[in-house]
Design a protein around this motif. Sequence first.
Motif, short mmCIF file in Angstrom:
data_model
loop_
_atom_site.label_atom_id
_atom_site.label_comp_id
_atom_site.label_asym_id
_atom_site.label_seq_id
_atom_site.Cartn_x
_atom_site.Cartn_y
_atom_site.Cartn_z
N GLY A 198 0.80 -1.22 0.00
CA GLY A 198 0.00 0.00 0.00
C GLY A 198 0.82 1.26 0.00
N LEU A 199 2.04 1.18 -0.55
CA LEU A 199 2.96 2.31 -0.52
C LEU A 199 3.34 2.77 -1.91
CD1 LEU A 199 5.34 0.90 2.23
CD2 LEU A 199 3.75 2.81 2.54
N ARG A 200 3.80 4.01 -2.01
CA ARG A 200 4.36 4.55 -3.23
C ARG A 200 5.65 5.28 -2.88
NH1 ARG A 200 1.09 1.65 -4.87
NH2 ARG A 200 -0.59 1.99 -6.38
N LEU A 201 6.59 5.30 -3.81
CA LEU A 201 7.79 6.12 -3.62
C LEU A 201 7.63 7.37 -4.49
CD1 LEU A 201 10.56 5.84 -2.06
CD2 LEU A 201 11.54 5.76 -4.34
N LEU A 202 7.48 8.49 -3.84
CA LEU A 202 7.25 9.76 -4.52
C LEU A 202 8.58 10.50 -4.63
CD1 LEU A 202 4.97 11.61 -5.64
CD2 LEU A 202 4.94 12.70 -3.38
N ILE A 203 8.96 10.84 -5.85
CA ILE A 203 10.12 11.68 -6.09
C ILE A 203 9.65 13.13 -6.15
CG2 ILE A 203 11.99 12.26 -7.68
CD1 ILE A 203 11.95 9.36 -8.63
N ILE A 204 10.27 13.97 -5.35
CA ILE A 204 9.95 15.40 -5.33
C ILE A 204 11.12 16.13 -5.97
CG2 ILE A 204 9.32 17.37 -3.90
CD1 ILE A 204 8.59 15.26 -1.69
N ASN A 205 10.95 16.53 -7.21
CA ASN A 205 12.02 17.18 -7.96
C ASN A 205 11.98 18.68 -7.67
OD1 ASN A 205 13.87 18.16 -9.78
ND2 ASN A 205 12.74 17.53 -11.61
N THR A 206 12.93 19.14 -6.88
CA THR A 206 12.93 20.56 -6.49
C THR A 206 13.20 21.47 -7.68
OG1 THR A 206 15.31 20.67 -5.98
CG2 THR A 206 13.82 19.90 -4.23
N GLY A 207 13.86 20.93 -8.71
CA GLY A 207 14.17 21.75 -9.88
C GLY A 207 15.29 22.73 -9.66
N VAL A 208 15.96 22.66 -8.51
CA VAL A 208 17.06 23.59 -8.24
C VAL A 208 18.38 22.84 -8.26
CG1 VAL A 208 15.56 25.03 -6.82
CG2 VAL A 208 17.02 23.33 -5.72
N HIS A 209 19.42 23.58 -8.62
CA HIS A 209 20.78 23.04 -8.61
C HIS A 209 21.70 24.17 -8.20
CE1 HIS A 209 24.30 20.67 -9.62
NE2 HIS A 209 24.76 21.70 -10.31
N HIS A 210 22.30 24.02 -7.04
CA HIS A 210 23.19 25.06 -6.56
C HIS A 210 24.58 24.85 -7.15
CE1 HIS A 210 20.25 26.74 -3.80
NE2 HIS A 210 19.89 25.51 -3.53
N ASP A 305 15.34 20.36 2.30
CA ASP A 305 14.88 20.24 3.69
C ASP A 305 13.39 20.51 3.80
OD1 ASP A 305 17.50 19.70 4.42
OD2 ASP A 305 17.92 21.77 5.03
N VAL A 306 12.93 21.53 3.13
CA VAL A 306 11.50 21.87 3.19
C VAL A 306 10.66 20.77 2.57
CG1 VAL A 306 9.75 23.46 2.28
CG2 VAL A 306 11.83 24.36 3.35
N ALA A 307 11.11 20.21 1.44
CA ALA A 307 10.38 19.12 0.80
C ALA A 307 10.26 17.92 1.73
CB ALA A 307 11.07 18.72 -0.51
N VAL A 308 11.35 17.56 2.39
CA VAL A 308 11.35 16.41 3.29
C VAL A 308 10.43 16.66 4.49
CG1 VAL A 308 12.80 15.17 4.96
CG2 VAL A 308 13.59 15.52 2.60
N GLU A 309 10.58 17.83 5.11
CA GLU A 309 9.78 18.13 6.30
C GLU A 309 8.29 18.19 5.96
OE1 GLU A 309 11.59 21.78 7.42
OE2 GLU A 309 13.51 20.80 7.91
N ALA A 310 7.95 18.79 4.82
CA ALA A 310 6.54 18.91 4.44
C ALA A 310 5.96 17.55 4.08
CB ALA A 310 6.41 19.88 3.26
N ALA A 311 6.75 16.70 3.42
CA ALA A 311 6.26 15.37 3.05
C ALA A 311 5.91 14.56 4.30
CB ALA A 311 7.30 14.64 2.21
N VAL A 346 3.57 19.76 0.44
CA VAL A 346 4.83 20.24 -0.14
C VAL A 346 4.58 21.49 -0.98
CG1 VAL A 346 6.73 19.69 -1.71
CG2 VAL A 346 5.90 17.95 -0.10
N LEU A 347 3.52 21.48 -1.77
CA LEU A 347 3.21 22.65 -2.59
C LEU A 347 2.94 23.88 -1.73
CD1 LEU A 347 0.95 21.00 -5.32
CD2 LEU A 347 3.23 21.99 -5.67
N ARG A 348 2.21 23.70 -0.63
CA ARG A 348 1.92 24.83 0.26
C ARG A 348 3.21 25.37 0.87
NH1 ARG A 348 -2.91 22.01 1.68
NH2 ARG A 348 -1.82 20.88 3.33
N ALA A 349 4.10 24.46 1.25
CA ALA A 349 5.35 24.90 1.87
C ALA A 349 6.20 25.70 0.89
CB ALA A 349 6.12 23.69 2.40
N TYR A 350 6.23 25.28 -0.36
CA TYR A 350 7.00 26.00 -1.38
C TYR A 350 6.35 27.35 -1.69
CZ TYR A 350 10.68 22.72 -2.66
OH TYR A 350 11.81 21.97 -2.66
N GLU A 351 5.04 27.33 -1.81
CA GLU A 351 4.33 28.57 -2.12
C GLU A 351 4.54 29.60 -1.01
OE1 GLU A 351 -0.16 30.05 -3.47
OE2 GLU A 351 0.15 28.05 -2.61
N ALA A 352 4.53 29.15 0.24
CA ALA A 352 4.70 30.06 1.37
C ALA A 352 6.05 30.75 1.35
CB ALA A 352 4.52 29.30 2.68
#
Length: 373
Positions: A198-210, A305-311, A346-352
């Motif tokens: 009953g699980l999925r592995l979700l990849i959250i692509n931040t789209g950033v590269h420092h 960090d924000v993606a992980v914490e929000a997820a 995650v979307l709310r955290a990024y938008e904020a």
Amino acid sequence: MRVVEVFRAAYGSDPAGVWHAPGRVNLIGEHTDYNDGLVLPFAVPWGVTAAVSPRPDGVVRLASVQAPGEEQVVEDLDQTRGWARYPAGVVWALRRAGHPVGGADIVIDGDVPRGAGLSSSAALEVATALAFDDLYGLALPRMELAKIAQRAENDFVGMPCGIMDQAASALSEEGRALFLDCRSLGSRAVPLDLAAHGLRLLIINTGVHHELADGQYARRRQDCENAAKRLGVPALRDVTDLAGALARLSGDERKRTQHVVTENHRVEAVIGLLRAGAVREIGALLNASHLSLRDQFEVSCPELDVAVEAAVRGGARGARMTGGGFGGSAIALVPEERLPAVRDEVLRAYEARGWAAPAFLEATPAPGARRLR
């Protein structure tokens, strides 16, 4: 097939064959590969496809579906530039290893999301290596092809990566993760059927590269080598008394050592849980891995960090950054019914924070490199 059509338009004939190599996502075992450690990646459904025909004159002609009008014709491989250095590096590495390979006409097509940290470079190298192996009758073992691809990236491109990405692309199996010992290069497939639990592995692509990433990666590797030398061991893999080792180290060397040693233990713990069918319980180890990468190895960034914490806040069982760091993607182990809530959080955290929305991908273990036609 698009890559065949572009090959025909570029070179006036059909290719001798078409090969595909996947990108990878690493479930756990980050920055352990170049410390002779343990990793647990799997191939993803996206990768690089190469249409190739041999040439008897040693010339390599390179074109990409994603870079129309930027074809390169090279007699001296050192003259290649940009993305073409990766396949050119494979040809260089094969020749340096004494394999009798000539030239080739090559067209590349890729669908690995850009900037996601899913190792499109390794996929490009492995697809090229497999094509040359077939076309020139080399019959090299898959791990040897991975080593050729790694040498291309290390010594030709100049990126001091470990063997994990290339091995995952070359050796992975559908529905399974690849448990790889980066010292012995022994590996085995580990069943990873998340959907059955009953699980999925979700990849959250931040789209950033420092942009500091490449130099910082080399610095982290040097920190690890310095720590191993100070401790008198061949690699940090060999540290068995962590408390004693940390008492002898300070600063960055101490922190890097703590991460590598504990990350190897986490890989072994995940393997044990997967064998026991306790798949949901690996989430806590993903969380611990991220904290270690953030605080001890210092390769995370605010977007990760924000993606992980929000997820996790949205209901993920666990989450962590994956790949080299400083951008790219995070992964989250999510109960199927919580997927919408995790995405929304995650979307709310990024938008904020006024950041561009990340992209979401669901990853299932895909087949490794193979010939398509």
